[in-house]
Motif scaffolding. Structure first.
Motif, PDB file in Angstrom:
ATOM      1  N   UNK A 109       0.812  -1.216   0.000  1.00 25.72           N
ATOM      2  CA  UNK A 109       0.000   0.000   0.000  1.00 25.72           C
ATOM      3  C   UNK A 109       0.845   1.265   0.000  1.00 25.72           C
ATOM      4  N   UNK A 110       1.958   1.230   0.709  1.00 26.81           N
ATOM      5  CA  UNK A 110       2.771   2.428   0.877  1.00 26.81           C
ATOM      6  C   UNK A 110       3.741   2.672  -0.276  1.00 26.81           C
ATOM      7  N   UNK A 111       4.158   1.609  -0.963  1.00 28.60           N
ATOM      8  CA  UNK A 111       5.227   1.755  -1.951  1.00 28.60           C
ATOM      9  C   UNK A 111       4.805   1.534  -3.401  1.00 28.60           C
ATOM     10  N   UNK A 112       3.643   0.948  -3.621  1.00 31.11           N
ATOM     11  CA  UNK A 112       3.264   0.625  -4.995  1.00 31.11           C
ATOM     12  C   UNK A 112       2.730   1.877  -5.689  1.00 31.11           C
ATOM     13  N   UNK A 113       3.531   2.475  -6.556  1.00 33.19           N
ATOM     14  CA  UNK A 113       3.174   3.746  -7.184  1.00 33.19           C
ATOM     15  C   UNK A 113       2.024   3.615  -8.186  1.00 33.19           C
ATOM     16  N   UNK A 114       1.867   2.438  -8.779  1.00 30.96           N
ATOM     17  CA  UNK A 114       0.832   2.273  -9.802  1.00 30.96           C
ATOM     18  C   UNK A 114      -0.528   1.927  -9.199  1.00 30.96           C
TER      19      UNK A 114
END
Length: 216
Positions: A109-114
């Motif tokens: 949730x915190x790192x997935x930019x897409x």
């Protein structure tokens, strides 16, 4: 930009990964659009995915909650994907395993930019448990829209269903337009058109067009 309708019936299994690092190996660059499905292990997440895609076995269902232990990715087309996240709130797995899966959820949730949107599924009879609220707060804090999907709505009479929906909407009102609340039934199809409409909007964020133009 004009929005083309996405045919969610075309969803196909793509990959299973234990964490975001393994996901990046298969999908380098963190590009395209992903819509994540998250919920407690008994919220009917797999059934909802199967109902929305009109496929009986796209997401595996089990009578034993908590079987979804990996990040499962389903492709809609070359740019768009549905992501089935590990169920949370398990009753019968070791604490170390719970922590591992929770870490994978938080990292995704915190790192997935897409990531374009998160569907948080909750049994309409038992909504907004602590982990549900944490999931919603995580997403909104990251400026990711949320659909709070109240599953198994066929288990309640119409009046009780709307009372439950309105109560959840009131409790989540402080999040404003970031969070939508809808009832849903995998068996009866209740709420399916509205849900597909929201998912279709999430499949067409402005930044996807910019990303596509940069690649051309």
């Amino acid at each position: 930009m004009s929005e083309s309708r996405i045919d969610f019936r075309q969803a196909k299994f793509l990959i299973s990964a234990p964490d975001i690092a393994h996901l990046d190996e298969y999908l380098p660059g963190d590009v395209g659009v992903e819509i994540a499905f998250a919920g407690r292990s008994n919220a009917g997440k797999s059934s909802a995915l199967n109902a929305l895609t009109e496929q009986k076995n796209l997401a595996r269902t089990s009578k034993t909650p908590g079987r979804t232990q990996l990040i499962n990715v389903f492709a809609l087309d070359d740019d768009r994907r549905l992501v089935d996240l590990p169920g949370y709130g398990f009753a019968k797995v070791p604490l170390a395993m719970k922590k591992k899966w929770q870490a994978a959820l938080g990292e995704y949730l915190q790192k997935r930019r897409c990531l374009s949107g998160v569907v948080v599924l909750m049994d309409i009879r038992h909504p907004l448990k602590d982990l549900d609220m944490q999931m919603i707060e995580w997403a909104v804090a990251s400026e990711i829209p949320v659909l709070a999907l109240l599953t198994k709505s066929d288990k309640l009479a119409q009046s009780a269903k709307m009372k439950a929906v309105n109560k959840v909407r009131k409790e989540l009102a402080d999040f404003g337009d970031w969070v939508k609340v809808e009832p849903f039934s995998s068996t009866k199809g209740t709420g399916k058109p509205k849900v597909l409409g929201i998912l279709n909007q999430w499949c067409h964020p402005d930044w996807l067009l910019e990303q596509t133009q940069e690649q051309e």
